[in-house]
Scaffold this motif. Structure first.
Motif, PDB file in Angstrom:
ATOM      1  N   LEU A   1       0.870  -1.034  -0.040  1.00 47.55           N
ATOM      2  CA  LEU A   1       0.189   0.005  -0.112  1.00 47.55           C
ATOM      3  C   LEU A   1       0.881   1.202   0.068  1.00 47.55           C
ATOM      4  CD1 LEU A   1      -2.556  -0.938   2.648  1.00 47.55           C
ATOM      5  CD2 LEU A   1      -2.849  -1.268   0.229  1.00 47.55           C
ATOM      6  N   VAL A   2       0.661   2.134  -0.885  1.00 50.53           N
ATOM      7  CA  VAL A   2       1.263   3.284  -0.920  1.00 50.53           C
ATOM      8  C   VAL A   2       0.435   4.731  -0.745  1.00 50.53           C
ATOM      9  CG1 VAL A   2       3.039   4.785  -2.435  1.00 50.53           C
ATOM     10  CG2 VAL A   2       2.867   2.320  -2.569  1.00 50.53           C
ATOM     11  N   GLY A   3       0.656   5.341   0.291  1.00 50.47           N
ATOM     12  CA  GLY A   3      -0.044   6.793   0.178  1.00 50.47           C
ATOM     13  C   GLY A   3       0.639   7.767  -0.419  1.00 50.47           C
ATOM     14  N   LEU A   4      -0.260   8.569  -1.257  1.00 48.53           N
ATOM     15  CA  LEU A   4       0.552   9.549  -2.495  1.00 48.53           C
ATOM     16  C   LEU A   4       0.008  10.831  -1.819  1.00 48.53           C
ATOM     17  CD1 LEU A   4      -0.398   7.826  -5.857  1.00 48.53           C
ATOM     18  CD2 LEU A   4       1.883   7.525  -4.583  1.00 48.53           C
ATOM     19  N   ASP A   5       0.955  11.772  -1.758  1.00 52.21           N
ATOM     20  CA  ASP A   5       0.660  13.157  -1.772  1.00 52.21           C
ATOM     21  C   ASP A   5       1.679  13.841  -2.794  1.00 52.21           C
ATOM     22  OD1 ASP A   5       0.451  15.951  -0.982  1.00 52.21           O
ATOM     23  OD2 ASP A   5       0.492  15.519   1.245  1.00 52.21           O
ATOM     24  N   GLU A   6       1.225  14.075  -3.973  1.00 50.89           N
ATOM     25  CA  GLU A   6       2.052  14.645  -4.800  1.00 50.89           C
ATOM     26  C   GLU A   6       2.546  16.080  -4.458  1.00 50.89           C
ATOM     27  OE1 GLU A   6      -0.339  13.959  -8.256  1.00 50.89           O
ATOM     28  OE2 GLU A   6      -0.415  12.076  -7.970  1.00 50.89           O
ATOM     29  N   LYS A   7       1.720  16.753  -3.769  1.00 51.20           N
ATOM     30  CA  LYS A   7       1.854  18.355  -3.433  1.00 51.20           C
ATOM     31  C   LYS A   7       3.212  18.259  -2.528  1.00 51.20           C
ATOM     32  CE  LYS A   7      -0.046  22.221  -1.185  1.00 51.20           C
ATOM     33  NZ  LYS A   7      -1.479  22.700  -0.516  1.00 51.20           N
TER      34      LYS A   7
ATOM     35  N   ILE B   1       5.461  12.924  -0.871  1.00 49.82           N
ATOM     36  CA  ILE B   1       5.765  11.969   0.105  1.00 49.82           C
ATOM     37  C   ILE B   1       5.001  10.855  -0.325  1.00 49.82           C
ATOM     38  CG2 ILE B   1       6.733  13.516   2.090  1.00 49.82           C
ATOM     39  CD1 ILE B   1       4.102  13.410   3.254  1.00 49.82           C
ATOM     40  N   ALA B   2       5.521   9.654  -0.073  1.00 48.63           N
ATOM     41  CA  ALA B   2       4.797   8.328  -0.154  1.00 48.63           C
ATOM     42  C   ALA B   2       4.955   7.289   0.718  1.00 48.63           C
ATOM     43  CB  ALA B   2       4.908   7.845  -1.891  1.00 48.63           C
ATOM     44  N   PRO B   3       4.445   7.278   1.822  1.00 49.17           N
ATOM     45  CA  PRO B   3       4.652   6.085   2.718  1.00 49.17           C
ATOM     46  C   PRO B   3       4.151   5.002   2.394  1.00 49.17           C
ATOM     47  CG  PRO B   3       2.815   7.287   3.600  1.00 49.17           C
ATOM     48  CD  PRO B   3       3.562   8.233   2.424  1.00 49.17           C
ATOM     49  N   GLN B   4       4.863   3.754   2.597  1.00 48.79           N
ATOM     50  CA  GLN B   4       4.372   2.371   2.143  1.00 48.79           C
ATOM     51  C   GLN B   4       4.315   1.558   3.215  1.00 48.79           C
ATOM     52  OE1 GLN B   4       6.982   1.220  -1.173  1.00 48.79           O
ATOM     53  NE2 GLN B   4       7.415   3.084  -1.638  1.00 48.79           N
ATOM     54  N   MET B   5       3.480   0.524   3.228  1.00 48.56           N
ATOM     55  CA  MET B   5       3.438  -0.566   3.963  1.00 48.56           C
ATOM     56  C   MET B   5       3.237  -1.799   3.239  1.00 48.56           C
ATOM     57  SD  MET B   5       0.002  -1.353   6.624  1.00 48.56           S
ATOM     58  CE  MET B   5       0.411   0.082   7.484  1.00 48.56           C
ATOM     59  N   GLU B   6       4.077  -2.804   3.426  1.00 46.87           N
ATOM     60  CA  GLU B   6       4.232  -4.234   2.575  1.00 46.87           C
ATOM     61  C   GLU B   6       3.701  -5.426   3.289  1.00 46.87           C
ATOM     62  OE1 GLU B   6       7.610  -6.089  -0.051  1.00 46.87           O
ATOM     63  OE2 GLU B   6       8.106  -5.106   1.563  1.00 46.87           O
ATOM     64  N   PHE B   7       3.071  -6.279   2.570  1.00 42.79           N
ATOM     65  CA  PHE B   7       2.821  -7.637   3.209  1.00 42.79           C
ATOM     66  C   PHE B   7       3.315  -8.401   2.070  1.00 42.79           C
ATOM     67  CE2 PHE B   7      -0.348  -4.637   4.299  1.00 42.79           C
ATOM     68  CZ  PHE B   7      -0.495  -4.654   5.584  1.00 42.79           C
ATOM     69  N   ASN B   8       4.204  -9.571   2.677  1.00 45.46           N
ATOM     70  CA  ASN B   8       4.792 -10.423   1.664  1.00 45.46           C
ATOM     71  C   ASN B   8       4.729 -11.794   1.995  1.00 45.46           C
ATOM     72  OD1 ASN B   8       6.625 -10.891  -0.387  1.00 45.46           O
ATOM     73  ND2 ASN B   8       8.379 -10.891   0.826  1.00 45.46           N
ATOM     74  N   GLY B   9       4.535 -12.418   1.102  1.00 48.31           N
ATOM     75  CA  GLY B   9       4.404 -13.925   1.305  1.00 48.31           C
ATOM     76  C   GLY B   9       3.258 -14.479   2.126  1.00 48.31           C
TER      77      GLY B   9
ATOM     78  N   THR C   1      -4.245  10.633   5.860  1.00 54.80           N
ATOM     79  CA  THR C   1      -4.304  12.336   5.593  1.00 54.80           C
ATOM     80  C   THR C   1      -3.714  12.210   3.952  1.00 54.80           C
ATOM     81  OG1 THR C   1      -1.781  12.295   6.387  1.00 54.80           O
ATOM     82  CG2 THR C   1      -3.420  12.810   7.797  1.00 54.80           C
ATOM     83  N   PHE C   2      -3.550  11.052   3.385  1.00 58.32           N
ATOM     84  CA  PHE C   2      -3.455  11.003   2.140  1.00 58.32           C
ATOM     85  C   PHE C   2      -4.377  11.301   0.999  1.00 58.32           C
ATOM     86  CE2 PHE C   2       0.422   9.716   4.310  1.00 58.32           C
ATOM     87  CZ  PHE C   2       1.408  10.375   3.876  1.00 58.32           C
ATOM     88  N   PRO C   3      -4.463  11.992  -0.024  1.00 59.59           N
ATOM     89  CA  PRO C   3      -5.432  12.110  -0.866  1.00 59.59           C
ATOM     90  C   PRO C   3      -5.691  10.959  -1.907  1.00 59.59           C
ATOM     91  CG  PRO C   3      -3.815  13.648  -1.628  1.00 59.59           C
ATOM     92  CD  PRO C   3      -3.339  13.096  -0.168  1.00 59.59           C
ATOM     93  N   LYS C   4      -4.487   9.945  -1.857  1.00 59.92           N
ATOM     94  CA  LYS C   4      -4.591   8.730  -2.701  1.00 59.92           C
ATOM     95  C   LYS C   4      -3.925   7.703  -2.044  1.00 59.92           C
ATOM     96  CE  LYS C   4      -4.588  11.029  -7.359  1.00 59.92           C
ATOM     97  NZ  LYS C   4      -3.662  11.529  -8.335  1.00 59.92           N
ATOM     98  N   VAL C   5      -4.393   6.597  -2.256  1.00 59.13           N
ATOM     99  CA  VAL C   5      -3.978   5.371  -1.402  1.00 59.13           C
ATOM    100  C   VAL C   5      -3.937   4.307  -2.768  1.00 59.13           C
ATOM    101  CG1 VAL C   5      -3.859   3.297  -0.069  1.00 59.13           C
ATOM    102  CG2 VAL C   5      -4.438   5.777   0.983  1.00 59.13           C
ATOM    103  N   VAL C   6      -2.782   3.733  -3.208  1.00 58.17           N
ATOM    104  CA  VAL C   6      -2.543   2.698  -4.094  1.00 58.17           C
ATOM    105  C   VAL C   6      -2.417   1.471  -3.712  1.00 58.17           C
ATOM    106  CG1 VAL C   6      -1.334   2.310  -6.139  1.00 58.17           C
ATOM    107  CG2 VAL C   6      -1.570   4.583  -5.906  1.00 58.17           C
ATOM    108  N   ALA C   7      -2.882   0.195  -3.966  1.00 59.49           N
ATOM    109  CA  ALA C   7      -2.627  -0.987  -3.775  1.00 59.49           C
ATOM    110  C   ALA C   7      -1.869  -1.862  -5.120  1.00 59.49           C
ATOM    111  CB  ALA C   7      -3.642  -2.072  -3.380  1.00 59.49           C
ATOM    112  N   ILE C   8      -0.744  -2.034  -4.629  1.00 55.44           N
ATOM    113  CA  ILE C   8       0.358  -2.826  -5.714  1.00 55.44           C
ATOM    114  C   ILE C   8       0.158  -4.310  -5.567  1.00 55.44           C
ATOM    115  CG2 ILE C   8       2.282  -3.070  -6.853  1.00 55.44           C
ATOM    116  CD1 ILE C   8       2.716   0.167  -5.991  1.00 55.44           C
TER     117      ILE C   8
END
Length: 76
Positions: free
Chosen positions: A8-14, A17-25, A41-48
């Protein structure tokens, strides 16, 4: 070894910054409210979502289901 990875990546283009949280395996991931608070507080959150199939012999995508706020998201 076959392996799922969810990031998961929180996106704040302004503020660039982009904090990330990873779940592996893990074949199944449930993110708690406490974990999601990091992204509140992030306007967008992306799941990869990625899948490693080490033999390279399977050409189809690995199906998955991503649900957010009780709604199945496109993809997978």
């Amino acid at each position: 070894m076959n392996n799922w990875n969810v990031r998961l990546v929180g996106l704040d283009e302004k503020n660039a910054i982009a904090p990330q949280m990873e779940f592996n395996g893990k074949p199944s991931v449930t993110v708690t409210r406490r974990q999601l608070a990091l992204f509140s507080t992030f306007p967008k959150v992306v799941a990869i979502v990625t899948y490693d199939e080490p033999t390279g012999q399977i050409s189809q995508h690995a199906p998955y289901k991503l649900t957010a706020n009780g709604v199945i998201q496109p993809g997978g």
